[in-house]
Structure formats: structure tokens, C-alpha cells
Scaffold this motif. Sequence first.
Motif, PDB file in Angstrom:
ATOM      1  N   GLU A 106       0.826  -1.207   0.000  1.00  8.59           N
ATOM      2  CA  GLU A 106       0.000   0.000   0.000  1.00  8.59           C
ATOM      3  C   GLU A 106       0.862   1.260   0.000  1.00  8.59           C
ATOM      4  OE1 GLU A 106      -4.315   1.352   1.331  1.00  8.59           O
ATOM      5  OE2 GLU A 106      -3.518  -0.554   1.968  1.00  8.59           O
ATOM      6  N   VAL A 107       1.986   1.234   0.699  1.00 11.91           N
ATOM      7  CA  VAL A 107       2.904   2.374   0.671  1.00 11.91           C
ATOM      8  C   VAL A 107       3.458   2.555  -0.740  1.00 11.91           C
ATOM      9  CG1 VAL A 107       5.153   3.189   1.480  1.00 11.91           C
ATOM     10  CG2 VAL A 107       3.484   2.340   3.119  1.00 11.91           C
ATOM     11  N   LEU A 108       3.827   1.456  -1.392  1.00  7.29           N
ATOM     12  CA  LEU A 108       4.328   1.537  -2.770  1.00  7.29           C
ATOM     13  C   LEU A 108       3.281   2.128  -3.704  1.00  7.29           C
ATOM     14  CD1 LEU A 108       6.443   0.813  -4.976  1.00  7.29           C
ATOM     15  CD2 LEU A 108       5.294  -1.405  -5.129  1.00  7.29           C
ATOM     16  N   ALA A 109       2.048   1.653  -3.595  1.00  6.75           N
ATOM     17  CA  ALA A 109       0.980   2.174  -4.450  1.00  6.75           C
ATOM     18  C   ALA A 109       0.720   3.644  -4.157  1.00  6.75           C
ATOM     19  CB  ALA A 109      -0.295   1.356  -4.249  1.00  6.75           C
ATOM     20  N   ARG A 110       0.767   4.027  -2.890  1.00  7.62           N
ATOM     21  CA  ARG A 110       0.553   5.440  -2.534  1.00  7.62           C
ATOM     22  C   ARG A 110       1.647   6.327  -3.112  1.00  7.62           C
ATOM     23  NH1 ARG A 110      -0.769  10.157  -2.454  1.00  7.62           N
ATOM     24  NH2 ARG A 110      -0.756  11.402  -0.566  1.00  7.62           N
ATOM     25  N   LEU A 111       2.891   5.882  -3.029  1.00  8.72           N
ATOM     26  CA  LEU A 111       3.987   6.673  -3.594  1.00  8.72           C
ATOM     27  C   LEU A 111       3.870   6.776  -5.112  1.00  8.72           C
ATOM     28  CD1 LEU A 111       6.992   5.447  -1.440  1.00  8.72           C
ATOM     29  CD2 LEU A 111       5.884   7.692  -1.376  1.00  8.72           C
ATOM     30  N   ASP A 112       3.491   5.697  -5.774  1.00  7.35           N
ATOM     31  CA  ASP A 112       3.311   5.746  -7.221  1.00  7.35           C
ATOM     32  C   ASP A 112       2.149   6.658  -7.609  1.00  7.35           C
ATOM     33  OD1 ASP A 112       5.464   4.198  -7.808  1.00  7.35           O
ATOM     34  OD2 ASP A 112       4.326   2.371  -8.243  1.00  7.35           O
ATOM     35  N   LEU A 113       1.079   6.623  -6.833  1.00  9.51           N
ATOM     36  CA  LEU A 113      -0.045   7.527  -7.108  1.00  9.51           C
ATOM     37  C   LEU A 113       0.363   8.985  -6.898  1.00  9.51           C
ATOM     38  CD1 LEU A 113      -2.984   5.539  -5.492  1.00  9.51           C
ATOM     39  CD2 LEU A 113      -2.698   6.064  -7.917  1.00  9.51           C
ATOM     40  N   GLN A 114       1.151   9.233  -5.884  1.00 11.82           N
ATOM     41  CA  GLN A 114       1.628  10.592  -5.623  1.00 11.82           C
ATOM     42  C   GLN A 114       2.535  11.069  -6.763  1.00 11.82           C
ATOM     43  OE1 GLN A 114       3.481  10.967  -1.823  1.00 11.82           O
ATOM     44  NE2 GLN A 114       4.179  13.047  -2.182  1.00 11.82           N
ATOM     45  N   ASN A 115       3.420  10.203  -7.234  1.00 17.96           N
ATOM     46  CA  ASN A 115       4.301  10.565  -8.348  1.00 17.96           C
ATOM     47  C   ASN A 115       3.539  10.750  -9.654  1.00 17.96           C
ATOM     48  OD1 ASN A 115       6.611  10.615  -6.803  1.00 17.96           O
ATOM     49  ND2 ASN A 115       7.129   8.481  -7.231  1.00 17.96           N
ATOM     50  N   ALA A 116       2.411  10.069  -9.790  1.00 16.64           N
ATOM     51  CA  ALA A 116       1.595  10.209 -10.990  1.00 16.64           C
ATOM     52  C   ALA A 116       0.748  11.480 -10.963  1.00 16.64           C
ATOM     53  CB  ALA A 116       0.706   8.988 -11.164  1.00 16.64           C
ATOM     54  N   GLY A 117       0.726  12.178  -9.840  1.00 16.70           N
ATOM     55  CA  GLY A 117       0.016  13.450  -9.766  1.00 16.70           C
ATOM     56  C   GLY A 117      -1.386  13.386  -9.200  1.00 16.70           C
ATOM     57  N   PHE A 118      -1.759  12.295  -8.570  1.00 18.55           N
ATOM     58  CA  PHE A 118      -3.089  12.196  -7.960  1.00 18.55           C
ATOM     59  C   PHE A 118      -3.089  12.928  -6.624  1.00 18.55           C
ATOM     60  CE2 PHE A 118      -3.029   8.590 -10.817  1.00 18.55           C
ATOM     61  CZ  PHE A 118      -4.296   8.639 -11.375  1.00 18.55           C
ATOM     62  N   ASN A 119      -4.193  13.598  -6.315  1.00 19.31           N
ATOM     63  CA  ASN A 119      -4.278  14.266  -5.015  1.00 19.31           C
ATOM     64  C   ASN A 119      -4.646  13.251  -3.936  1.00 19.31           C
ATOM     65  OD1 ASN A 119      -7.107  13.923  -4.947  1.00 19.31           O
ATOM     66  ND2 ASN A 119      -7.461  15.891  -5.945  1.00 19.31           N
ATOM     67  N   ARG A 120      -4.729  13.701  -2.698  1.00 21.74           N
ATOM     68  CA  ARG A 120      -4.951  12.787  -1.569  1.00 21.74           C
ATOM     69  C   ARG A 120      -6.295  12.080  -1.635  1.00 21.74           C
ATOM     70  NH1 ARG A 120      -2.421  15.575   3.803  1.00 21.74           N
ATOM     71  NH2 ARG A 120      -0.314  15.750   2.993  1.00 21.74           N
ATOM     72  N   PHE A 121      -7.326  12.809  -2.004  1.00 21.81           N
ATOM     73  CA  PHE A 121      -8.652  12.200  -2.059  1.00 21.81           C
ATOM     74  C   PHE A 121      -8.729  11.148  -3.169  1.00 21.81           C
ATOM     75  CE2 PHE A 121     -13.091  12.115  -3.525  1.00 21.81           C
ATOM     76  CZ  PHE A 121     -13.682  11.657  -2.361  1.00 21.81           C
ATOM     77  N   GLN A 122      -8.177  11.454  -4.325  1.00 23.18           N
ATOM     78  CA  GLN A 122      -8.166  10.484  -5.417  1.00 23.18           C
ATOM     79  C   GLN A 122      -7.368   9.240  -5.030  1.00 23.18           C
ATOM     80  OE1 GLN A 122      -6.443  13.046  -8.343  1.00 23.18           O
ATOM     81  NE2 GLN A 122      -8.419  13.535  -9.299  1.00 23.18           N
ATOM     82  N   ALA A 123      -6.222   9.451  -4.368  1.00 22.92           N
ATOM     83  CA  ALA A 123      -5.409   8.316  -3.928  1.00 22.92           C
ATOM     84  C   ALA A 123      -6.165   7.471  -2.905  1.00 22.92           C
ATOM     85  CB  ALA A 123      -4.089   8.810  -3.345  1.00 22.92           C
ATOM     86  N   LEU A 124      -6.891   8.122  -2.004  1.00 21.89           N
ATOM     87  CA  LEU A 124      -7.690   7.396  -1.015  1.00 21.89           C
ATOM     88  C   LEU A 124      -8.731   6.518  -1.698  1.00 21.89           C
ATOM     89  CD1 LEU A 124      -8.720   6.883   1.906  1.00 21.89           C
ATOM     90  CD2 LEU A 124     -10.156   8.906   1.603  1.00 21.89           C
ATOM     91  N   ILE A 125      -9.427   7.061  -2.667  1.00 22.28           N
ATOM     92  CA  ILE A 125     -10.460   6.303  -3.371  1.00 22.28           C
ATOM     93  C   ILE A 125      -9.836   5.131  -4.139  1.00 22.28           C
ATOM     94  CG2 ILE A 125     -12.196   6.428  -5.208  1.00 22.28           C
ATOM     95  CD1 ILE A 125     -13.016   7.783  -2.575  1.00 22.28           C
ATOM     96  N   ILE A 126      -8.742   5.370  -4.840  1.00 23.10           N
ATOM     97  CA  ILE A 126      -8.114   4.313  -5.639  1.00 23.10           C
ATOM     98  C   ILE A 126      -7.556   3.216  -4.742  1.00 23.10           C
ATOM     99  CG2 ILE A 126      -6.189   3.830  -7.202  1.00 23.10           C
ATOM    100  CD1 ILE A 126      -6.682   6.677  -8.365  1.00 23.10           C
ATOM    101  N   LEU A 127      -6.862   3.591  -3.663  1.00 20.67           N
ATOM    102  CA  LEU A 127      -6.322   2.589  -2.747  1.00 20.67           C
ATOM    103  C   LEU A 127      -7.436   1.769  -2.103  1.00 20.67           C
ATOM    104  CD1 LEU A 127      -3.479   4.582  -0.940  1.00 20.67           C
ATOM    105  CD2 LEU A 127      -3.214   2.778  -2.633  1.00 20.67           C
ATOM    106  N   SER A 128      -8.498   2.438  -1.705  1.00 25.88           N
ATOM    107  CA  SER A 128      -9.615   1.728  -1.076  1.00 25.88           C
ATOM    108  C   SER A 128     -10.284   0.767  -2.048  1.00 25.88           C
ATOM    109  CB  SER A 128     -10.650   2.725  -0.554  1.00 25.88           C
ATOM    110  OG  SER A 128     -10.088   3.529   0.442  1.00 25.88           O
TER     111      SER A 128
END
Length: 149
Positions: A106-128
Motif C-alpha cells: 500500500e505504501v508503494l501504491a501510494r507513492l506511485d499515485l503521488q508521483n503520478a500526480g493524484f491528489n490525496r482524495f483520489q489516492a484514497l479512493i483508488i487505494l480503497s
Amino acid sequence: MDINTLLVRKLPWLSLTVLFAAYTTFSAFLTHETVTWLAWVIVLAFTVFQALLLTTLFDGLKMLLARWLKSDVGYFTLIMLFSLGVTIVFLWFRVFGYILVLIASEVLARLDLQNAGFNRFQALIILSIFSLTGLAVGWAASLRLLPLI
């Protein structure tokens, strides 16, 4: 290009697939261990809490810990919780291995989402979505509802 096509192309598919696979195998492990419904509730809460912690709650938790650790009581409590955690790790080593893989993926996916330019809310939805879908697929496959295993 429309927004959905851009979103699908921008997603870090490799790390999200690893996250999905980690939750699928953990769910299959829990199903084969015949755990109670309370364990499933705890796992669901852990899944949502971990996604929240990695996306929206992290800054607040950092400030809370920094303020809390300014006292001797805070350090004592941290040491006691750490020793309790080490004891739990040794008692439930097999489960802890799965949890460690879940956290790492989950940390890896969060870092990749952050590097891809997703904001926190979008990352929360995608990770969930990927985490909860992985849990559901692992559960369904273990019960032979899906012909995966």
C-alpha cells in the motif's frame, strides 16, 4: 482524450496490481483459517484506516505524535506499545508477515499515485477500491464462488 481514458493511462498499474494481489492472498488466508466475522470486521477497518492514514490523516498523526512525545509519559507509553507489538509479532508471526506485505504494497501504491500526480482524495479512493476489491476476490475465490483457485 476524455478524462476517464487519461485517468486509466495515468494509473500506476504495476503497484496497484501488487496491492490487489496482496489483499487477495491475505483474504484467501483468512478464509482458509476459518476466522470469525469479528476478524473480518477488524480487517476491513484496518484496510480503510491504512488507506486513510497514508493519504489524508498522515500530517495530523505526525503533529499529534510530535506533541505527544514531548513528555516522559509519551515516551513510556511508546515503549510499552512497542514491546506489546513485538510480543504480538512473535505470537502471530504468520499473520504479521501478511500484514507487513499489505503495508509495504500500500505504501508503494501510494507513492506511485503521488508521483503520478493524484491528489490525496483520489489516492484514497483508488487505494480503497483496489484493497477492498482484493479482499472480496480472495474471499470469493476461496469459497469457490470464483473459479480462480
